[in-house]
Design an enzyme around this catalytic site. Structure first.
Site, PDB file in Angstrom:
ATOM      1  CG  MET A   1      -2.018  -1.064   1.116  1.00 58.38           C
ATOM      2  SD  MET A   1      -3.578  -0.655   1.940  1.00 58.38           S
ATOM      3  CE  MET A   1      -3.034  -0.355   3.611  1.00 58.38           C
TER       4      MET A   1
ATOM      5  CG  HIS B   1       6.968  -1.936   2.332  1.00 57.21           C
ATOM      6  ND1 HIS B   1       6.857  -0.815   3.105  1.00 57.21           N
ATOM      7  CD2 HIS B   1       5.745  -2.517   2.319  1.00 57.21           C
ATOM      8  CE1 HIS B   1       5.615  -0.714   3.554  1.00 57.21           C
ATOM      9  NE2 HIS B   1       4.920  -1.732   3.086  1.00 57.21           N
TER      10      HIS B   1
ATOM     11  N   GLY C   1       4.874 -10.027   4.076  1.00 55.69           N
ATOM     12  CA  GLY C   1       5.608  -9.922   5.326  1.00 55.69           C
ATOM     13  C   GLY C   1       4.898 -10.632   6.466  1.00 55.69           C
TER      14      GLY C   1
ATOM     15  CD  GLN D   1      -1.889  -8.746   4.332  1.00 56.34           C
ATOM     16  OE1 GLN D   1      -2.564  -7.735   4.389  1.00 56.34           O
ATOM     17  NE2 GLN D   1      -0.596  -8.725   4.038  1.00 56.34           N
TER      18      GLN D   1
END
Length: 292
Positions: free
Chosen positions: A36, A43, A154, A160
């Site tokens: 995002m 990241h 991650g 998630q």
């Protein structure tokens, strides 16, 4: 590719398909990292993992409105497109996909993907049933658009990761889902784009979250009763100002069933401590295996 050369940027599926078509023409394996934006070292570590699994790496940047509740921070979520593109250029990615919300969810959009059981506890209970449905839906759409051979997520957002793995397995998607280790600051705080919200005083407190969690996992490794160990941990979080505590729970990987009895040594690696706390207006989440 020169790591300082800006990779091609696609903002629509047609231009994305043209870029990916060149990769596939040479039968190159493609790894995908959905984000995002507001990129940080965590990241970029996903990009490095992705490079070990494919010849080409594609990164998407899309602030997904479907995973924000009306009361959450969609409008204020950090957006740093120029800095993100520069960071990805230096990291040597091969393509950047930045779709428009109107393209992702055209007028009259109705379809939603749900993964009911894995998505039910923890953040699913805390942030509402639409949260993981929004994530699963956008990830499936991105998978359909990129059609990667592998995708990297991650482990900071561990639930998630489990939701995506279950979706991929249930829907017979031929994609390797790779979990990448949490990247932490020097004081142990898990890196997150939302850490930008912390004031200097709050930032000094935030590192205590992982410290308290490590105390709890160390206690569990002695054979302590989970209820007592968790209660002591919650008390420790509150004592340093990490409150209210949204959840502080011990769950089994990958089913996320609650663990209520002492953890045997052979299970230390597959039982995880999950935490979510508020610090000012910032919600911090973290997780770690009992073996850590």
């Amino acid at each position: 590719m020169n790591t300082h050369t800006q990779p091609p940027i696609a903002r629509h599926t047609r231009s994305l398909a043209a870029i990916l078509g060149e990769f596939r023409k040479h039968k190159e394996r493609i790894a995908f990292v959905p984000t995002m934006g507001a990129l940080h070292r965590g990241h970029l570590s996903l990009v490095e993992v992705a490079k070990t699994h494919a010849e080409r790496v594609v990164v998407s940047i899309f602030v997904n409105p479907k995973q924000f509740a009306p009361t959450e921070d969609l409008d204020t979520y950090p957006r740093t497109e120029l800095a993100d593109v520069e960071a990805l250029s230096k990291a040597g990615v091969d393509a950047i996909y930045m779709p428009d919300a109107g393209d992702m969810y055209p007028d009259g959009y109705q379809t939603t993907v749900t993964v009911p059981e894995v998505a039910k506890p923890l953040d699913g209970a805390s942030r509402g049933p639409g949260y993981f449905a929004g994530i699963a839906t956008v990830v499936l759409k991105l998978f359909n658009q990129v059609r990667p051979d592998a995708a990297v997520f991650g482990e900071k957002d561990y639930q998630q990761l489990l939701v995506i793995r279950r979706m991929v397995r249930d829907l017979n998607l031929d994609i390797d889902i790779i979990g990448a280790p949490i990247i932490r600051e020097s004081d142990g705080l898990a890196m997150s784009s939302r850490n930008q919200y912390l004031s200097d005083e709050e930032r000094n407190i935030a590192g205590w979250l992982s410290n308290v969690m490590r105390d709890t996992t160390a206690l569990l490794r002695t054979g302590a009763d989970p209820e007592a160990a968790l209660a002591k941990g919650i008390e420790g979080l509150k004592s340093v100002g990490l409150a209210p505590v949204d959840y502080y729970e011990l769950r089994r990987d990958p089913t996320l069933e609650l663990v209520t009895s002492p953890v045997a040594p052979e299970d230390w690696a597959t039982v995880r401590l999950f935490a979510a706390v508020m610090l000012g207006r910032t919600r911090l989440i973290d997780n770690m295996a009992v073996s850590e």
